[in-house]
Write a protein that holds these residues in place. Structure first.
Motif, mmCIF file in Angstrom:
data_model
loop_
_atom_site.group_PDB
_atom_site.id
_atom_site.type_symbol
_atom_site.label_atom_id
_atom_site.label_comp_id
_atom_site.label_asym_id
_atom_site.label_seq_id
_atom_site.Cartn_x
_atom_site.Cartn_y
_atom_site.Cartn_z
ATOM 1 N N ASP A 155 0.829 -1.206 0.000
ATOM 2 C CA ASP A 155 0.000 0.000 0.000
ATOM 3 C C ASP A 155 0.865 1.258 0.000
ATOM 4 O O ASP A 155 0.553 2.238 0.666
ATOM 5 N N ALA A 156 1.945 1.224 -0.764
ATOM 6 C CA ALA A 156 2.882 2.339 -0.780
ATOM 7 C C ALA A 156 2.206 3.614 -1.272
ATOM 8 O O ALA A 156 1.428 3.603 -2.230
ATOM 9 N N ALA A 157 2.506 4.721 -0.610
ATOM 10 C CA ALA A 157 1.953 6.018 -0.994
ATOM 11 C C ALA A 157 2.720 6.579 -2.185
ATOM 12 O O ALA A 157 3.861 6.186 -2.468
ATOM 13 N N GLU A 158 2.078 7.501 -2.901
ATOM 14 C CA GLU A 158 2.737 8.141 -4.039
ATOM 15 C C GLU A 158 4.016 8.827 -3.564
ATOM 16 O O GLU A 158 4.040 9.472 -2.519
ATOM 17 N N GLY A 159 5.081 8.662 -4.345
ATOM 18 C CA GLY A 159 6.383 9.190 -3.970
ATOM 19 C C GLY A 159 7.291 8.162 -3.337
ATOM 20 O O GLY A 159 8.503 8.372 -3.239
ATOM 21 N N THR A 160 6.724 7.041 -2.904
ATOM 22 C CA THR A 160 7.533 5.968 -2.335
ATOM 23 C C THR A 160 8.435 5.376 -3.409
ATOM 24 O O THR A 160 8.048 5.253 -4.567
ATOM 25 N N THR A 161 9.640 5.002 -3.020
ATOM 26 C CA THR A 161 10.590 4.440 -3.976
ATOM 27 C C THR A 161 10.227 3.000 -4.319
ATOM 28 O O THR A 161 9.905 2.198 -3.447
ATOM 29 N N LEU A 162 10.249 2.685 -5.612
ATOM 30 C CA LEU A 162 10.043 1.318 -6.076
ATOM 31 C C LEU A 162 11.123 0.967 -7.082
ATOM 32 O O LEU A 162 11.822 1.845 -7.603
ATOM 33 N N THR A 163 11.272 -0.327 -7.349
ATOM 34 C CA THR A 163 12.233 -0.787 -8.342
ATOM 35 C C THR A 163 11.530 -0.954 -9.683
ATOM 36 O O THR A 163 10.526 -1.671 -9.768
ATOM 37 N N TYR A 164 12.039 -0.263 -10.693
ATOM 38 C CA TYR A 164 11.520 -0.433 -12.058
ATOM 39 C C TYR A 164 12.565 -1.167 -12.871
ATOM 40 O O TYR A 164 13.742 -0.783 -12.891
ATOM 41 N N LEU A 165 12.138 -2.240 -13.538
ATOM 42 C CA LEU A 165 13.058 -3.010 -14.377
ATOM 43 C C LEU A 165 12.563 -3.010 -15.809
ATOM 44 O O LEU A 165 11.410 -3.363 -16.080
ATOM 45 N N HIS A 166 13.418 -2.593 -16.722
ATOM 46 C CA HIS A 166 13.152 -2.649 -18.159
ATOM 47 C C HIS A 166 13.864 -3.895 -18.663
ATOM 48 O O HIS A 166 15.091 -3.931 -18.724
ATOM 49 N N GLY A 167 13.081 -4.941 -18.977
ATOM 50 C CA GLY A 167 13.751 -6.192 -19.299
ATOM 51 C C GLY A 167 12.838 -7.204 -19.949
ATOM 52 O O GLY A 167 11.815 -6.855 -20.557
ATOM 53 N N VAL A 168 13.195 -8.475 -19.773
ATOM 54 C CA VAL A 168 12.461 -9.571 -20.401
ATOM 55 C C VAL A 168 12.362 -10.737 -19.428
ATOM 56 O O VAL A 168 13.032 -10.767 -18.383
ATOM 57 N N ALA A 169 11.527 -11.716 -19.770
ATOM 58 C CA ALA A 169 11.380 -12.932 -18.972
ATOM 59 C C ALA A 169 12.180 -14.054 -19.599
ATOM 60 O O ALA A 169 12.163 -14.238 -20.824
ATOM 61 N N VAL A 170 12.886 -14.806 -18.747
ATOM 62 C CA VAL A 170 13.628 -15.977 -19.216
ATOM 63 C C VAL A 170 13.292 -17.151 -18.300
ATOM 64 O O VAL A 170 12.947 -16.971 -17.134
ATOM 65 N N SER A 171 13.356 -18.346 -18.835
ATOM 66 C CA SER A 171 13.066 -19.527 -18.040
ATOM 67 C C SER A 171 14.124 -19.719 -16.971
ATOM 68 O O SER A 171 15.286 -19.291 -17.129
ATOM 69 N N GLU A 172 13.731 -20.341 -15.873
ATOM 70 C CA GLU A 172 14.644 -20.577 -14.754
ATOM 71 C C GLU A 172 15.842 -21.388 -15.224
ATOM 72 O O GLU A 172 15.715 -22.360 -15.959
ATOM 73 N N GLY A 173 17.033 -20.961 -14.839
ATOM 74 C CA GLY A 173 18.250 -21.658 -15.226
ATOM 75 C C GLY A 173 18.926 -21.095 -16.457
ATOM 76 O O GLY A 173 20.030 -21.522 -16.806
ATOM 77 N N THR A 174 18.282 -20.117 -17.130
ATOM 78 C CA THR A 174 18.891 -19.496 -18.303
ATOM 79 C C THR A 174 20.132 -18.701 -17.891
ATOM 80 O O THR A 174 20.114 -17.985 -16.891
ATOM 81 N N ALA A 175 21.217 -18.839 -18.662
ATOM 82 C CA ALA A 175 22.428 -18.080 -18.387
ATOM 83 C C ALA A 175 22.170 -16.599 -18.659
ATOM 84 O O ALA A 175 21.691 -16.231 -19.740
ATOM 85 N N VAL A 176 22.465 -15.756 -17.684
ATOM 86 C CA VAL A 176 22.191 -14.317 -17.777
ATOM 87 C C VAL A 176 23.508 -13.550 -17.698
ATOM 88 O O VAL A 176 24.327 -13.811 -16.807
ATOM 89 N N PRO A 177 23.766 -12.600 -18.590
ATOM 90 C CA PRO A 177 24.989 -11.786 -18.523
ATOM 91 C C PRO A 177 25.125 -11.099 -17.174
ATOM 92 O O PRO A 177 24.138 -10.684 -16.563
ATOM 93 N N ASP A 178 26.350 -10.961 -16.708
ATOM 94 C CA ASP A 178 26.613 -10.417 -15.373
ATOM 95 C C ASP A 178 26.189 -8.958 -15.221
ATOM 96 O O ASP A 178 25.973 -8.491 -14.094
ATOM 97 N N ASP A 179 26.085 -8.219 -16.327
ATOM 98 C CA ASP A 179 25.764 -6.788 -16.217
ATOM 99 C C ASP A 179 24.262 -6.522 -16.142
ATOM 100 O O ASP A 179 23.840 -5.356 -16.109
ATOM 101 N N LEU A 180 23.442 -7.576 -16.088
ATOM 102 C CA LEU A 180 22.000 -7.394 -16.022
ATOM 103 C C LEU A 180 21.467 -7.689 -14.618
ATOM 104 O O LEU A 180 21.996 -8.548 -13.912
ATOM 105 N N ASP A 181 20.424 -6.958 -14.222
ATOM 106 C CA ASP A 181 19.762 -7.195 -12.941
ATOM 107 C C ASP A 181 18.744 -8.327 -13.095
ATOM 108 O O ASP A 181 18.187 -8.536 -14.177
ATOM 109 N N VAL A 182 18.494 -9.045 -11.995
ATOM 110 C CA VAL A 182 17.612 -10.211 -12.042
ATOM 111 C C VAL A 182 16.589 -10.141 -10.902
ATOM 112 O O VAL A 182 16.945 -9.855 -9.759
ATOM 113 N N ILE A 183 15.328 -10.389 -11.231
ATOM 114 C CA ILE A 183 14.268 -10.577 -10.241
ATOM 115 C C ILE A 183 13.739 -11.992 -10.424
ATOM 116 O O ILE A 183 13.154 -12.313 -11.467
ATOM 117 N N ALA A 184 13.972 -12.855 -9.444
ATOM 118 C CA ALA A 184 13.537 -14.251 -9.535
ATOM 119 C C ALA A 184 12.088 -14.370 -9.078
ATOM 120 O O ALA A 184 11.708 -13.842 -8.029
#
Length: 292
Positions: free
Chosen positions: A197-226
């Motif tokens: 129930d975060a109020a407007e102005g609260t910090t959130l994480t925005y990720l511009h990315g794609v979905a990959v199947s579990e276990g896919t090799a991901v380049p080290d310079d990319l962020d990951v949300i499991a």
């Protein structure tokens, strides 16, 4: 859910009437008695009330405190303690945040005041936002891309997200598209907030990315949300951008969740754009859900 929200409002009022109204309400325990979760309860309350439940409690407490001051309370410390504050200073800060004036001034002059009436929720299913909804079960997957911390903005385009996307080189978008190997397919806009129930102005994480199947090799310079395996409610909408998407988000709380046997579970929201111009968008809104 409407009955649960009204029962919560009644519980808040009972708490304000107690001898020790400053004690916190155990929302998790209350949610369990109503066969729901604290996460879903907080999200629905904030969506329908337009404020987090914690803010509503603070406004109601300060409304009661103002009534005490106007009616001739003996001193500020007595009012502060009665409403759960250990010092006049802490009480004064909370009071000014709601009423935009000092408690001493209200005690002398009777105002000005900004009162918060007791809320009462009612279900009005108007069908204003046509919703094409599909429930999809997905295995565990990873969201990979470029993440940034941005403030939450409820209406209009978020300029911080726009600047983040614009900072990425064109070839980076192509690299992300090549990594995508599972649904939801293509470039995704992912919002991962810290509180339901975060109020407007609260910090959130925005990720511009794609979905990959579990276990896919991901380049080290990319962020990951499991993401764990689970169900997703996928809402499809088309119209003016970004107004249609923002109205669709609100309609899920006011029209869909109250009349369907599903509730939100912890996890990010995902927007998949099927078509996007500066003024129009056809998109899918993916929300993590579970059986109510």
């Amino acid at each position: 859910m409407i009955g649960t929200l009204n029962a919560l409002v009644d519980l808040i009022e009972d708490n304000l009437d107690d001898d020790q109204p400053g004690q916190d309400i155990d929302l998790a325990a209350f949610a369990r008695t109503r066969a729901t979760t604290e996460y879903h309860l907080r999200r629905m309350f904030a969506s329908l009330a337009g404020m987090p439940v914690s803010e509503y409690i603070r406004r109601r407490r300060m409304t009661r405190a103002a009534a005490d001051l106007v009616s001739g309370a003996p001193d500020l410390l007595t009012v502060a303690v009665r409403h759960g504050y250990g010092s006049v200073e802490a009480f004064g800060r909370a009071f000014r945040a709601v009423h935009d004036t000092a408690p001493a001034q209200v005690r002398r002059e009777g105002g000005p005041l900004r009162t918060q009436p007791t809320l009462r929720f009612r279900l009005s299913v108007e069908g204003r936002i046509p919703m094409d909804v599909t429930i999809i079960d997905r295995p565990a997957l990873d969201l990979v891309g470029h993440a940034v911390e941005v403030p939450l903005i409820h209406e209009g385009v978020n300029p911080h997200i726009q600047a983040h996307i614009a900072s990425l080189a064109p070839q980076e978008h192509l690299r992300l598209k090549e990594l995508s190997n599972t649904d939801p397919a293509g470039i995704l806009a992912v919002s991962d907030g810290p509180e339901p129930d975060a109020a407007e102005g609260t910090t959130l994480t925005y990720l511009h990315g794609v979905a990959v199947s579990e276990g896919t090799a991901v380049p080290d310079d990319l962020d990951v949300i499991a993401l764990p395996a689970g169900s997703w409610a996928v809402f499809t909408s088309s119209g003016a951008f970004p107004e249609t998407l923002q109205r669709l988000w609100a309609a899920t709380a006011t029209e869909w969740f109250p009349s369907n046997p599903w509730r939100l579970r912890p996890g990010p929201s995902i927007v998949r754009y099927l078509e996007l111009t500066e003024t129009h968008a056809t998109c899918e809104l993916w929300l993590p859900v579970e059986r109510a």
